[in-house]
Design an enzyme around this catalytic site. Structure first.
Site, PDB file in Angstrom:
ATOM      1  N   HIS A  58      20.081 -65.243  96.337  1.00 42.16           N
ATOM      2  CA  HIS A  58      19.490 -63.974  96.809  1.00 42.16           C
ATOM      3  C   HIS A  58      18.294 -64.226  97.737  1.00 42.16           C
ATOM      4  CE1 HIS A  58      21.760 -62.074  93.545  1.00 42.16           C
ATOM      5  NE2 HIS A  58      21.345 -60.881  93.931  1.00 42.16           N
ATOM      6  N   CYS A 107      18.143 -69.942  94.642  1.00 40.40           N
ATOM      7  CA  CYS A 107      18.799 -68.698  94.230  1.00 40.40           C
ATOM      8  C   CYS A 107      19.391 -68.108  95.499  1.00 40.40           C
ATOM      9  CB  CYS A 107      17.799 -67.734  93.614  1.00 40.40           C
ATOM     10  SG  CYS A 107      18.504 -66.095  93.313  1.00 40.40           S
ATOM     11  N   GLU A 156      18.391 -56.597  94.619  1.00 43.90           N
ATOM     12  CA  GLU A 156      19.475 -55.755  94.099  1.00 43.90           C
ATOM     13  C   GLU A 156      19.134 -54.263  94.198  1.00 43.90           C
ATOM     14  OE1 GLU A 156      22.663 -56.499  92.858  1.00 43.90           O
ATOM     15  OE2 GLU A 156      22.339 -58.522  93.593  1.00 43.90           O
ATOM     16  N   CYS A 208      26.074 -68.870  92.808  1.00 43.23           N
ATOM     17  CA  CYS A 208      24.988 -68.351  91.969  1.00 43.23           C
ATOM     18  C   CYS A 208      24.390 -69.545  91.236  1.00 43.23           C
ATOM     19  CB  CYS A 208      25.562 -67.339  90.969  1.00 43.23           C
ATOM     20  SG  CYS A 208      24.359 -66.715  89.786  1.00 43.23           S
ATOM     21  N   ASP A 259      29.202 -64.250  92.604  1.00 39.22           N
ATOM     22  CA  ASP A 259      27.757 -64.192  92.321  1.00 39.22           C
ATOM     23  C   ASP A 259      27.500 -63.032  91.367  1.00 39.22           C
ATOM     24  OD1 ASP A 259      24.952 -64.890  92.641  1.00 39.22           O
ATOM     25  OD2 ASP A 259      24.744 -63.055  93.803  1.00 39.22           O
ATOM     26  N   SER A 260      26.325 -63.036  90.766  1.00 34.61           N
ATOM     27  CA  SER A 260      25.957 -61.918  89.890  1.00 34.61           C
ATOM     28  C   SER A 260      25.860 -60.620  90.696  1.00 34.61           C
ATOM     29  CB  SER A 260      24.615 -62.204  89.217  1.00 34.61           C
ATOM     30  OG  SER A 260      23.618 -62.373  90.205  1.00 34.61           O
TER      31      SER A 260
HETATM   32  N1  DGL Z   1      22.065 -65.295  93.115  1.00 30.99           N
HETATM   33  C1  DGL Z   1      21.823 -65.676  91.753  1.00 30.99           C
HETATM   34  C2  DGL Z   1      21.320 -67.111  91.724  1.00 30.99           C
HETATM   35  O1  DGL Z   1      21.554 -67.842  92.668  1.00 30.99           O
HETATM   36  C3  DGL Z   1      20.947 -64.650  91.134  1.00 30.99           C
HETATM   37  C4  DGL Z   1      20.985 -64.636  89.661  1.00 30.99           C
HETATM   38  C5  DGL Z   1      20.559 -63.340  89.024  1.00 30.99           C
HETATM   39  O2  DGL Z   1      21.398 -62.446  88.973  1.00 30.99           O
HETATM   40  O3  DGL Z   1      19.443 -63.270  88.512  1.00 30.99           O
HETATM   41  O4  DGL Z   1      20.729 -67.551  90.761  1.00 30.99           O
END
Ligand code: DGL
Length: 253
Positions: A196, A194, A160, A75, A12-13
């Site tokens: 997150h 997402c 984050e 992600c 993931d990011s």
């Molecule tokens: N968890 C990522 C997603 O599902 C987040 C992406 C981001 O870093 O903006 O899109």
């Protein structure tokens, strides 16, 4: 016969993919996992196609180097913007026997089982929403569904930066939910598109009318992975079963 030695990579990011990893490990505890969060360059949500593709490919290559046989892009932004190119263009030369999977398809495959009004909302990063990946994929499985979307560019930065329980988070969550609901009066199901967003679930529930179902991806992706491994014994047989999890980040741990 040699002992299988390959891991499952989860990417993931940043931290969001941990919500998916948790459910996968719950349902498939026997395997060895390697989690990579690109925290140094998160969020991905507002970045261009080219940049998300370049960063994602770099991380996938790293996970391959570290002996992952299968990489899951946990992600949505990377699944929307990089997955197809990696699968079609890069994998055949890079590692034809390895596999990279995403999180959008498993979610869109089952969304029709949840809605009664046939109106579904999708919340995601700007990148995921502008790619139109959700409406395009849902249309393939459930052409009768109306899909309305809302980009929530502030939600990932709130997570984050560890501000997801602050009052500032309330402001943005309420704002985006009000906007989504105004676009589709009969929405009865909302996809948290997402990884997150499950970390914001308490606040999301606070601002939604009762009766709207929220779809988080963890369990869905885990179930879909079980199904994938059942159908692909050539991959499953390579995977080592040491019940370990390692966490890596591109930033300070
Ligand atoms: N968890 C990522 C997603 O599902 C987040 C992406 C981001 O870093 O903006 O899109």
């Amino acid at each position: 016969m040699s002992t299988p030695s390959k891991k499952i990579g989860v990417f993931d990011s940043g931290y969001g993919g941990l919500t998916v990893l948790k459910e996968i490990v719950k349902q498939l505890p026997q395997y060895d996992y390697l989690y990579l969060g690109d925290n140094a360059r998160a969020p991905y949500g507002t970045r261009s196609f080219e940049t998300v593709y370049e960063y994602t490919l770099e991380c996938v290559k790293k996970l391959f180097e570290l002996d992952c046989e299968l990489v899951l892009l946990a992600c949505n932004t990377a699944s929307a913007k990089a997955l197809r190119t990696i699968q079609q263009k890069d994998l055949p030369t890079l590692a034809p026997h390895k596999r990279v999977l995403g999180v959008i398809r498993p979610t869109t495959e089952i969304v029709g089982n949840y809605t009664k009004t046939n109106v579904v909302g999708v919340l995601g990063t700007s990148g995921t929403i502008s790619s139109n990946s959700y409406p395009i994929e849902i249309e393939k499985f459930y052409p009768e569904l109306k899909v309305v979307q809302e980009a929530c560019p502030m939600w990932v930065p709130l997570v984050e930066n560890n501000e997801f329980e602050s009052e500032g988070a309330d402001y943005f969550i309420q704002k985006n939910l009000t906007s989504l609901l105004s676009k589709g009066k009969n929405i009865d199901t909302i996809i948290l598109g997402c990884t997150h967003y499950p970390l914001l679930i308490n606040k999301i529930k606070k601002y939604l009318p009762e009766g709207i179902k929220l779809i988080s991806q963890g369990e869905i992706v885990a179930t879909s992975l079980i199904d994938y491994l059942n159908r692909h014994s050539e991959i499953e047989q390579q995977l080592s079963k040491g019940k370990s999890i390692q966490y890596l980040t591109t930033d300070s741990s």
